[in-house]
Design a protein around this motif. Structure first.
Motif, PDB file in Angstrom:
ATOM      1  N   LYS A  75       0.832  -1.196   0.000  1.00 38.04           N
ATOM      2  CA  LYS A  75       0.000   0.000   0.000  1.00 38.04           C
ATOM      3  C   LYS A  75       0.872   1.253   0.000  1.00 38.04           C
ATOM      4  O   LYS A  75       1.889   1.324   0.678  1.00 38.04           O
ATOM      5  CB  LYS A  75      -0.901  -0.012   1.231  1.00 38.04           C
ATOM      6  CG  LYS A  75      -1.842   1.178   1.336  1.00 38.04           C
ATOM      7  CD  LYS A  75      -2.702   1.056   2.578  1.00 38.04           C
ATOM      8  CE  LYS A  75      -3.617   2.268   2.737  1.00 38.04           C
ATOM      9  NZ  LYS A  75      -4.430   2.160   3.978  1.00 38.04           N
ATOM     10  N   LYS A  77       0.859   5.454   0.583  1.00 34.26           N
ATOM     11  CA  LYS A  77       0.136   6.605   1.109  1.00 34.26           C
ATOM     12  C   LYS A  77       0.437   7.875   0.328  1.00 34.26           C
ATOM     13  O   LYS A  77      -0.390   8.774   0.248  1.00 34.26           O
ATOM     14  CB  LYS A  77       0.483   6.827   2.583  1.00 34.26           C
ATOM     15  CG  LYS A  77      -0.144   5.829   3.537  1.00 34.26           C
ATOM     16  CD  LYS A  77       0.136   6.228   4.975  1.00 34.26           C
ATOM     17  CE  LYS A  77      -0.595   5.285   5.943  1.00 34.26           C
ATOM     18  NZ  LYS A  77      -0.330   5.651   7.362  1.00 34.26           N
ATOM     19  N   GLN A  78       1.657   7.934  -0.240  1.00 36.33           N
ATOM     20  CA  GLN A  78       2.038   9.160  -0.948  1.00 36.33           C
ATOM     21  C   GLN A  78       3.221   8.904  -1.869  1.00 36.33           C
ATOM     22  O   GLN A  78       3.911   7.888  -1.760  1.00 36.33           O
ATOM     23  CB  GLN A  78       2.403  10.262   0.042  1.00 36.33           C
ATOM     24  CG  GLN A  78       3.615   9.925   0.912  1.00 36.33           C
ATOM     25  CD  GLN A  78       4.080  11.089   1.758  1.00 36.33           C
ATOM     26  OE1 GLN A  78       4.578  12.077   1.243  1.00 36.33           O
ATOM     27  NE2 GLN A  78       3.905  10.972   3.069  1.00 36.33           N
ATOM     28  N   TYR A  94      -0.159  13.220  -1.912  1.00 37.06           N
ATOM     29  CA  TYR A  94      -0.826  12.284  -1.013  1.00 37.06           C
ATOM     30  C   TYR A  94      -2.047  11.671  -1.704  1.00 37.06           C
ATOM     31  O   TYR A  94      -2.742  12.357  -2.465  1.00 37.06           O
ATOM     32  CB  TYR A  94      -1.292  12.995   0.265  1.00 37.06           C
ATOM     33  CG  TYR A  94      -0.166  13.444   1.160  1.00 37.06           C
ATOM     34  CD1 TYR A  94       0.308  12.618   2.181  1.00 37.06           C
ATOM     35  CD2 TYR A  94       0.421  14.697   0.991  1.00 37.06           C
ATOM     36  CE1 TYR A  94       1.345  13.024   3.007  1.00 37.06           C
ATOM     37  CE2 TYR A  94       1.468  15.106   1.815  1.00 37.06           C
ATOM     38  CZ  TYR A  94       1.924  14.269   2.814  1.00 37.06           C
ATOM     39  OH  TYR A  94       2.951  14.683   3.627  1.00 37.06           O
ATOM     40  N   TRP A  95      -2.262  10.397  -1.416  1.00 33.56           N
ATOM     41  CA  TRP A  95      -3.489   9.753  -1.881  1.00 33.56           C
ATOM     42  C   TRP A  95      -4.578  10.077  -0.859  1.00 33.56           C
ATOM     43  O   TRP A  95      -4.659   9.484   0.202  1.00 33.56           O
ATOM     44  CB  TRP A  95      -3.305   8.241  -2.020  1.00 33.56           C
ATOM     45  CG  TRP A  95      -2.092   7.857  -2.797  1.00 33.56           C
ATOM     46  CD1 TRP A  95      -1.044   7.087  -2.382  1.00 33.56           C
ATOM     47  CD2 TRP A  95      -1.778   8.241  -4.144  1.00 33.56           C
ATOM     48  NE1 TRP A  95      -0.111   6.968  -3.372  1.00 33.56           N
ATOM     49  CE2 TRP A  95      -0.527   7.663  -4.471  1.00 33.56           C
ATOM     50  CE3 TRP A  95      -2.422   9.012  -5.108  1.00 33.56           C
ATOM     51  CZ2 TRP A  95       0.081   7.825  -5.710  1.00 33.56           C
ATOM     52  CZ3 TRP A  95      -1.813   9.188  -6.350  1.00 33.56           C
ATOM     53  CH2 TRP A  95      -0.585   8.593  -6.637  1.00 33.56           C
ATOM     54  N   ASP A  96      -5.375  11.069  -1.174  1.00 32.04           N
ATOM     55  CA  ASP A  96      -6.373  11.582  -0.241  1.00 32.04           C
ATOM     56  C   ASP A  96      -7.367  10.490   0.163  1.00 32.04           C
ATOM     57  O   ASP A  96      -7.873   9.744  -0.679  1.00 32.04           O
ATOM     58  CB  ASP A  96      -7.124  12.755  -0.893  1.00 32.04           C
ATOM     59  CG  ASP A  96      -8.091  13.424   0.053  1.00 32.04           C
ATOM     60  OD1 ASP A  96      -7.647  14.234   0.874  1.00 32.04           O
ATOM     61  OD2 ASP A  96      -9.290  13.107  -0.027  1.00 32.04           O
ATOM     62  N   ASP A  97      -7.651  10.396   1.468  1.00 39.07           N
ATOM     63  CA  ASP A  97      -8.556   9.364   1.986  1.00 39.07           C
ATOM     64  C   ASP A  97      -9.935   9.450   1.342  1.00 39.07           C
ATOM     65  O   ASP A  97     -10.555   8.429   1.027  1.00 39.07           O
ATOM     66  CB  ASP A  97      -8.692   9.490   3.505  1.00 39.07           C
ATOM     67  CG  ASP A  97      -7.423   9.064   4.237  1.00 39.07           C
ATOM     68  OD1 ASP A  97      -6.630   8.321   3.634  1.00 39.07           O
ATOM     69  OD2 ASP A  97      -7.244   9.466   5.397  1.00 39.07           O
ATOM     70  N   GLU A  98     -10.422  10.668   1.145  1.00 41.37           N
ATOM     71  CA  GLU A  98     -11.751  10.835   0.554  1.00 41.37           C
ATOM     72  C   GLU A  98     -11.781  10.338  -0.887  1.00 41.37           C
ATOM     73  O   GLU A  98     -12.740   9.699  -1.318  1.00 41.37           O
ATOM     74  CB  GLU A  98     -12.163  12.309   0.605  1.00 41.37           C
ATOM     75  CG  GLU A  98     -13.587  12.551   0.129  1.00 41.37           C
ATOM     76  CD  GLU A  98     -14.021  13.997   0.281  1.00 41.37           C
ATOM     77  OE1 GLU A  98     -15.085  14.342  -0.239  1.00 41.37           O
ATOM     78  OE2 GLU A  98     -13.282  14.774   0.925  1.00 41.37           O
ATOM     79  N   LEU A 100      -9.778   8.035  -2.161  1.00 43.44           N
ATOM     80  CA  LEU A 100      -9.678   6.582  -2.129  1.00 43.44           C
ATOM     81  C   LEU A 100     -11.015   5.941  -1.764  1.00 43.44           C
ATOM     82  O   LEU A 100     -11.363   4.884  -2.292  1.00 43.44           O
ATOM     83  CB  LEU A 100      -8.589   6.143  -1.139  1.00 43.44           C
ATOM     84  CG  LEU A 100      -7.150   6.499  -1.538  1.00 43.44           C
ATOM     85  CD1 LEU A 100      -6.181   6.049  -0.452  1.00 43.44           C
ATOM     86  CD2 LEU A 100      -6.781   5.881  -2.875  1.00 43.44           C
ATOM     87  N   ARG A 101     -11.758   6.575  -0.868  1.00 42.10           N
ATOM     88  CA  ARG A 101     -13.088   6.058  -0.539  1.00 42.10           C
ATOM     89  C   ARG A 101     -14.012   6.142  -1.747  1.00 42.10           C
ATOM     90  O   ARG A 101     -14.792   5.230  -2.022  1.00 42.10           O
ATOM     91  CB  ARG A 101     -13.697   6.843   0.634  1.00 42.10           C
ATOM     92  CG  ARG A 101     -13.144   6.458   2.003  1.00 42.10           C
ATOM     93  CD  ARG A 101     -14.039   6.961   3.116  1.00 42.10           C
ATOM     94  NE  ARG A 101     -14.188   8.413   3.089  1.00 42.10           N
ATOM     95  CZ  ARG A 101     -13.355   9.256   3.693  1.00 42.10           C
ATOM     96  NH1 ARG A 101     -12.331   8.786   4.394  1.00 42.10           N
ATOM     97  NH2 ARG A 101     -13.551  10.558   3.636  1.00 42.10           N
ATOM     98  N   GLU A 106      -7.461   0.800  -2.851  1.00 42.70           N
ATOM     99  CA  GLU A 106      -6.176   1.347  -2.431  1.00 42.70           C
ATOM    100  C   GLU A 106      -5.250   1.613  -3.621  1.00 42.70           C
ATOM    101  O   GLU A 106      -5.441   1.062  -4.703  1.00 42.70           O
ATOM    102  CB  GLU A 106      -5.494   0.358  -1.474  1.00 42.70           C
ATOM    103  CG  GLU A 106      -6.309   0.060  -0.239  1.00 42.70           C
ATOM    104  CD  GLU A 106      -5.759  -1.107   0.561  1.00 42.70           C
ATOM    105  OE1 GLU A 106      -5.866  -1.058   1.795  1.00 42.70           O
ATOM    106  OE2 GLU A 106      -5.238  -2.049  -0.044  1.00 42.70           O
ATOM    107  N   GLU A 216       5.492   3.091   3.276  1.00 45.94           N
ATOM    108  CA  GLU A 216       4.323   3.486   2.497  1.00 45.94           C
ATOM    109  C   GLU A 216       4.520   4.795   1.736  1.00 45.94           C
ATOM    110  O   GLU A 216       3.553   5.474   1.392  1.00 45.94           O
ATOM    111  CB  GLU A 216       3.070   3.575   3.384  1.00 45.94           C
ATOM    112  CG  GLU A 216       2.692   2.227   4.004  1.00 45.94           C
ATOM    113  CD  GLU A 216       1.401   2.274   4.780  1.00 45.94           C
ATOM    114  OE1 GLU A 216       0.960   3.389   5.140  1.00 45.94           O
ATOM    115  OE2 GLU A 216       0.826   1.206   5.042  1.00 45.94           O
TER     116      GLU A 216
END
Length: 223
Positions: A75, A77-78, A94-98, A100-101, A106, A216
């Motif tokens: 995985k 993260k950035q 950065y792979w923004d959490d929003e 990715l949702r 992932e 990550e």
């Protein structure tokens, strides 16, 4: 979902696209034959890294292949970006959490061996397990769209209800389709990209490189 109308598919090329087609079609219950010129899956991919953005990882996860993917992918993260000739840090992506949702899965990167080969070998095993016939060391030399026929280098001719060209930008099918439609191939790209991986243990041992390792985080250098 299994189809009631079973169709014969012939796929040229056992790259990621071709094997993905084979798996998806077999899951639906169609008959699938794949022809691939390599004698061994991944033979031409040694040293080539692979990234699996959410639009790919979510498909593999939906096919219940998360454990298989986790065996060769990590995985991310950035991405941290550097200027190649100076080593200056330009910034972080950065792979923004929003995001990715929203995209449902992932962002992954392959590690630590010839990762594209690992992905293809995994998908090949799944395709065969699902019932696809994959013929290695088999080169397609011509396609007859009217007859749905593919002639092999051996002189053998294969036919199917549908022929899928998944042999890449420099393969047999793409130039044929472009010429048939009178489309001129786009200018060849002038940007070149190289990817490489180094074992974590070696990076951490070296005083000049150990600061690059961070869990990550993927590093990218370029001009």
């Amino acid at each position: 979902k299994q189809t009631k109308l079973i169709i014969d598919f012939l796929i040229i090329g056992a790259g990621v696209s071709g094997l993905s087609c084979a798996i998806a079609l077999r899951r639906a219950g169609h008959r699938v034959v794949v022809v691939e010129r390599e004698k061994e899956i991944g033979q031409s991919d040694v040293g080539r890294g692979v990234r699996l953005p959410p639009n790919l990882s979510k498909i593999l996860y939906r096919w219940n292949l998360k454990s298989e993917v986790s065996a060769f992918a990590a995985k991310s993260k950035q991405i941290r970006i550097y200027q190649l000739d100076t080593g200056d840090r330009l910034g972080d992506h950065y792979w923004d959490d929003e995001v990715l949702r929203e995209t449902q899965r992932e962002f992954l990167f392959g590690h630590p061996r010839p990762q594209l080969a690992d992905l293809r070998k995994m998908m090949y095993a799944v395709a065969v397990d699902q019932g696809a016939t994959v013929r290695l060391a088999t080169t397609a030399v011509s396609v007859d769209p009217e007859r749905h026929a593919v002639t092999l280098g051996s002189g053998e001719t294969l036919t199917a209800d549908v022929v899928i060209g998944a042999d890449g930008a420099f393969g047999l099918v793409r130039p044929m389709l472009l010429n048939e439609q009178g489309i001129q191939e786009a200018t060849k790209p002038t940007m070149c990209m190289y990817s490489a991986t180094a074992p974590k243990a070696l990076v951490e041992k070296d005083p000049q490189s150990k600061h690059f390792y961070e869990h990550e985080v993927v590093r990218a250098c370029g001009n």
